[in-house]
Design a protein around this motif. Structure first.
Motif, PDB file in Angstrom:
ATOM      1  N   ASN A  19       0.825  -1.209   0.000  1.00  0.00           N
ATOM      2  CA  ASN A  19       0.000   0.000   0.000  1.00  0.00           C
ATOM      3  C   ASN A  19       0.855   1.254   0.000  1.00  0.00           C
ATOM      4  O   ASN A  19       0.531   2.250  -0.666  1.00  0.00           O
ATOM      5  CB  ASN A  19      -0.928  -0.003   1.214  1.00  0.00           C
ATOM      6  CG  ASN A  19      -2.029  -1.037   1.096  1.00  0.00           C
ATOM      7  OD1 ASN A  19      -2.374  -1.471   0.007  1.00  0.00           O
ATOM      8  ND2 ASN A  19      -2.586  -1.444   2.229  1.00  0.00           N
ATOM      9  N   VAL A  20       1.971   1.225   0.757  1.00  0.00           N
ATOM     10  CA  VAL A  20       2.866   2.383   0.794  1.00  0.00           C
ATOM     11  C   VAL A  20       3.485   2.617  -0.575  1.00  0.00           C
ATOM     12  O   VAL A  20       3.575   3.752  -1.056  1.00  0.00           O
ATOM     13  CB  VAL A  20       3.959   2.177   1.870  1.00  0.00           C
ATOM     14  CG1 VAL A  20       5.047   3.233   1.746  1.00  0.00           C
ATOM     15  CG2 VAL A  20       3.353   2.226   3.260  1.00  0.00           C
ATOM     16  N   ARG A  21       3.930   1.532  -1.240  1.00  0.00           N
ATOM     17  CA  ARG A  21       4.520   1.682  -2.578  1.00  0.00           C
ATOM     18  C   ARG A  21       3.523   2.303  -3.554  1.00  0.00           C
ATOM     19  O   ARG A  21       3.879   3.133  -4.398  1.00  0.00           O
ATOM     20  CB  ARG A  21       4.976   0.311  -3.084  1.00  0.00           C
ATOM     21  CG  ARG A  21       6.200  -0.241  -2.384  1.00  0.00           C
ATOM     22  CD  ARG A  21       6.750  -1.454  -3.131  1.00  0.00           C
ATOM     23  NE  ARG A  21       7.832  -2.082  -2.391  1.00  0.00           N
ATOM     24  CZ  ARG A  21       7.706  -3.181  -1.685  1.00  0.00           C
ATOM     25  NH1 ARG A  21       6.514  -3.784  -1.621  1.00  0.00           N
ATOM     26  NH2 ARG A  21       8.734  -3.699  -1.060  1.00  0.00           N
ATOM     27  N   ARG A  22       2.281   1.879  -3.474  1.00  0.00           N
ATOM     28  CA  ARG A  22       1.266   2.423  -4.368  1.00  0.00           C
ATOM     29  C   ARG A  22       1.091   3.923  -4.151  1.00  0.00           C
ATOM     30  O   ARG A  22       0.996   4.693  -5.104  1.00  0.00           O
ATOM     31  CB  ARG A  22      -0.078   1.724  -4.151  1.00  0.00           C
ATOM     32  CG  ARG A  22      -0.067   0.250  -4.545  1.00  0.00           C
ATOM     33  CD  ARG A  22      -1.434  -0.385  -4.388  1.00  0.00           C
ATOM     34  NE  ARG A  22      -2.366   0.140  -5.370  1.00  0.00           N
ATOM     35  CZ  ARG A  22      -3.298   1.053  -5.111  1.00  0.00           C
ATOM     36  NH1 ARG A  22      -3.435   1.545  -3.899  1.00  0.00           N
ATOM     37  NH2 ARG A  22      -4.101   1.479  -6.061  1.00  0.00           N
ATOM     38  N   GLU A  23       1.054   4.328  -2.877  1.00  0.00           N
ATOM     39  CA  GLU A  23       0.875   5.751  -2.588  1.00  0.00           C
ATOM     40  C   GLU A  23       2.089   6.560  -3.007  1.00  0.00           C
ATOM     41  O   GLU A  23       1.978   7.689  -3.494  1.00  0.00           O
ATOM     42  CB  GLU A  23       0.608   5.942  -1.089  1.00  0.00           C
ATOM     43  CG  GLU A  23      -0.698   5.319  -0.603  1.00  0.00           C
ATOM     44  CD  GLU A  23      -1.885   5.841  -1.384  1.00  0.00           C
ATOM     45  OE1 GLU A  23      -1.941   7.055  -1.658  1.00  0.00           O
ATOM     46  OE2 GLU A  23      -2.776   5.032  -1.729  1.00  0.00           O
ATOM     47  N   ILE A  24       3.300   5.988  -2.822  1.00  0.00           N
ATOM     48  CA  ILE A  24       4.504   6.699  -3.252  1.00  0.00           C
ATOM     49  C   ILE A  24       4.532   6.815  -4.769  1.00  0.00           C
ATOM     50  O   ILE A  24       4.885   7.859  -5.330  1.00  0.00           O
ATOM     51  CB  ILE A  24       5.752   5.962  -2.742  1.00  0.00           C
ATOM     52  CG1 ILE A  24       5.823   6.052  -1.219  1.00  0.00           C
ATOM     53  CG2 ILE A  24       7.020   6.534  -3.350  1.00  0.00           C
ATOM     54  CD1 ILE A  24       6.943   5.260  -0.613  1.00  0.00           C
ATOM     55  N   ALA A  25       4.151   5.738  -5.447  1.00  0.00           N
ATOM     56  CA  ALA A  25       4.097   5.780  -6.908  1.00  0.00           C
ATOM     57  C   ALA A  25       3.130   6.844  -7.385  1.00  0.00           C
ATOM     58  O   ALA A  25       3.408   7.585  -8.334  1.00  0.00           O
ATOM     59  CB  ALA A  25       3.692   4.405  -7.441  1.00  0.00           C
ATOM     60  N   ARG A  26       1.997   6.943  -6.748  1.00  0.00           N
ATOM     61  CA  ARG A  26       1.017   7.969  -7.111  1.00  0.00           C
ATOM     62  C   ARG A  26       1.575   9.365  -6.878  1.00  0.00           C
ATOM     63  O   ARG A  26       1.392  10.275  -7.675  1.00  0.00           O
ATOM     64  CB  ARG A  26      -0.252   7.759  -6.305  1.00  0.00           C
ATOM     65  CG  ARG A  26      -1.335   8.787  -6.624  1.00  0.00           C
ATOM     66  CD  ARG A  26      -2.528   8.610  -5.706  1.00  0.00           C
ATOM     67  NE  ARG A  26      -3.082   7.274  -5.840  1.00  0.00           N
ATOM     68  CZ  ARG A  26      -3.792   6.677  -4.898  1.00  0.00           C
ATOM     69  NH1 ARG A  26      -3.976   7.262  -3.743  1.00  0.00           N
ATOM     70  NH2 ARG A  26      -4.278   5.467  -5.110  1.00  0.00           N
TER      71      ARG A  26
END
Length: 445
Positions: A120-127
């Motif tokens: 979930n953290v990776r997804r938010e950082i990617a966004r």
């Protein structure tokens, strides 16, 4: 003057004729103050010193689970059991143990919790870095910069539907609502701390893939803000509030006002045996009759308060509790004691004059004192009451006495500071005397 002295002697004989009643009149308030002070001090001590039994089922066995375990074990709030001794439970068994009262609270961390949180953290950082979560890495041309390729790889690793990570808290069904909210708030604070640490770790890793020089965002902010706690005190106040300072005045007022049962009962008994009518046919006025009862019962109330104060100063410390501090103004303490006692005596005279039977006086006197104590802040502090009840509390004479003694015992105030409470107590006494006199005139008419 002769008549008044004889009336005093008569009321004194009437009082001591019931020897065990007099003993209970002093013994019960003394035991009440002693017991309530000790119990409430034990309650405060259990909240501050005794840790709450908590069972932690860590099925994650990774960074998140280990960090939560360490945070809870280092906390001063919880006594953590983790099943490290081989007695690990399943989630259903944990819930059953909490429902039986073996643990007050349980924390269940699911399997792969750390991996799901990182995803979930990776997804938010990617966004955050790309601005478009759905960007496809196949659209990247060969002429893209190396940083763009890194961004796309980050995006690729973060692709997929995210969902919130659930850490389950189970609370004993017998726990009070306020206590349950406090526990959940403490757990959320620990979970938020862990989440922020993992978030910073992941951001640091992802940023270091993009920038050409290493960056460490794991900044320790624990000592940047320090919160100190102390009681607010005026320059002259040197008393530190404690359970004794708060409980002795509260239950002293409750005890003093129970004098109304004895006082009203004696007045009705005199009417029932014909003693009152014989007195009124002699050269004796109703004013002297009331004044003699005020004198005798004022001595009783002051002796009650003296016994309770001495108990707070010398006996309560023998139980390991803090001693009662009287403040710097003994005249103010005496004035507050007299005015509160007069308010209680006046209330008893009014009940004794209005009630027609001993049973009426006993029931109404006991129940009304309990109600006045409840709304006056003896049982529940007034600041915890709804606004409407806080307004009503001002009409309770126990509230006036309680606030006056709190000013002396807790705030170390002087005579000038408690004049409002003394004044309103004396006004209440005068009103009750007028009620007693009018009731007498109505009965004689």
């Amino acid at each position: 003057m002769n008549h008044f002295i004889r009336l005093l002697f008569k009321d004194f004989l009437l009082l001591i004729r019931d020897f065990w009643g007099v003993v209970l009149l002093f013994l019960m308030p003394w035991a009440l103050v002693l017991m309530m002070t000790y119990l409430q001090d034990s309650t405060f001590r259990s909240v501050n010193e005794t840790r709450i039994p908590l069972y932690l089922l860590n099925s994650d066995r990774d960074s998140l689970g280990n960090m939560v375990t360490r945070q809870l074990q280092e906390s001063r709030i919880f006594d953590v059991s983790t099943g490290a001794d081989g007695s690990s439970f399943s989630p259903d068994e944990v819930e059953e143990a909490v429902s039986r009262g073996e643990y007050l609270i349980a924390v269940i961390i699911p399997e792969n919790a750390t991996a799901r949180l990182r995803e979930n953290v990776r997804r938010e950082i990617a966004r955050a870095f790309n601005g478009d979560e759905d960007m496809d890495s196949d659209d990247t041309s060969e002429e893209d910069s190396p940083n763009d390729s890194i961004k796309n790889s980050v995006l690729e690793s973060g692709r997929g539907a995210g969902y919130p990570l659930e850490i389950k808290l189970l609370v004993d069904p017998t726990a009070k609502q306020s206590f349950r909210i406090s526990l959940i708030r403490a757990m959320r604070e620990n979970a938020l701390m862990v989440q922020n640490k993992l978030l910073l770790n992941e951001i640091t890793q992802q940023v270091n893939r993009i920038v050409p020089f290493p960056i460490d965002l794991n900044i320790d902010t624990a000592d940047m803000i320090v919160i100190s706690e102390s009681y607010a005190q005026s320059e002259k106040a040197k008393i530190i509030p404690n359970s004794t300072q708060h409980n002795v005045p509260a239950w002293s007022m409750f005890a003093v006002f129970f004098i109304v049962i004895s006082l009203a009962g004696n007045m009705i008994r005199e009417r029932e045996i014909g003693c009152f009518n014989r007195l009124m046919t002699m050269p004796c006025s109703f004013h002297l009759y009331l004044l003699s009862k005020v004198g005798v019962y004022l001595c009783v109330c002051l002796l009650q308060l003296a016994l309770i104060v001495l108990t707070g100063m010398y006996i309560i410390p023998l139980l390991g509790l803090p001693a009662l501090k009287l403040g710097h103004s003994l005249p103010a303490l005496f004035a507050m004691s007299v005015s509160s006692s007069l308010a209680a005596i006046g209330y008893g005279l009014a009940i004794g004059s209005i009630a027609r039977t001993n049973q009426q006086a006993s029931i109404f006197g006991a129940v009304s004192v309990v109600i006045l104590a409840a709304i006056g802040g003896v049982w529940i502090p007034t600041f915890l009451m709804p606004y409407f009840m806080r307004i009503i509390s001002y009409v309770s004479p126990l509230n006036w006495g309680l606030n006056g003694f709190n000013e002396l015992f807790v705030r170390d105030a002087g005579l000038y500071d408690i004049l409002p409470y003394i004044s309103v107590s004396l006004i209440f006494f005068l009103i009750t005397i007028i009620i007693s006199y009018r009731s007498f005139r109505r009965r004689r008419a």
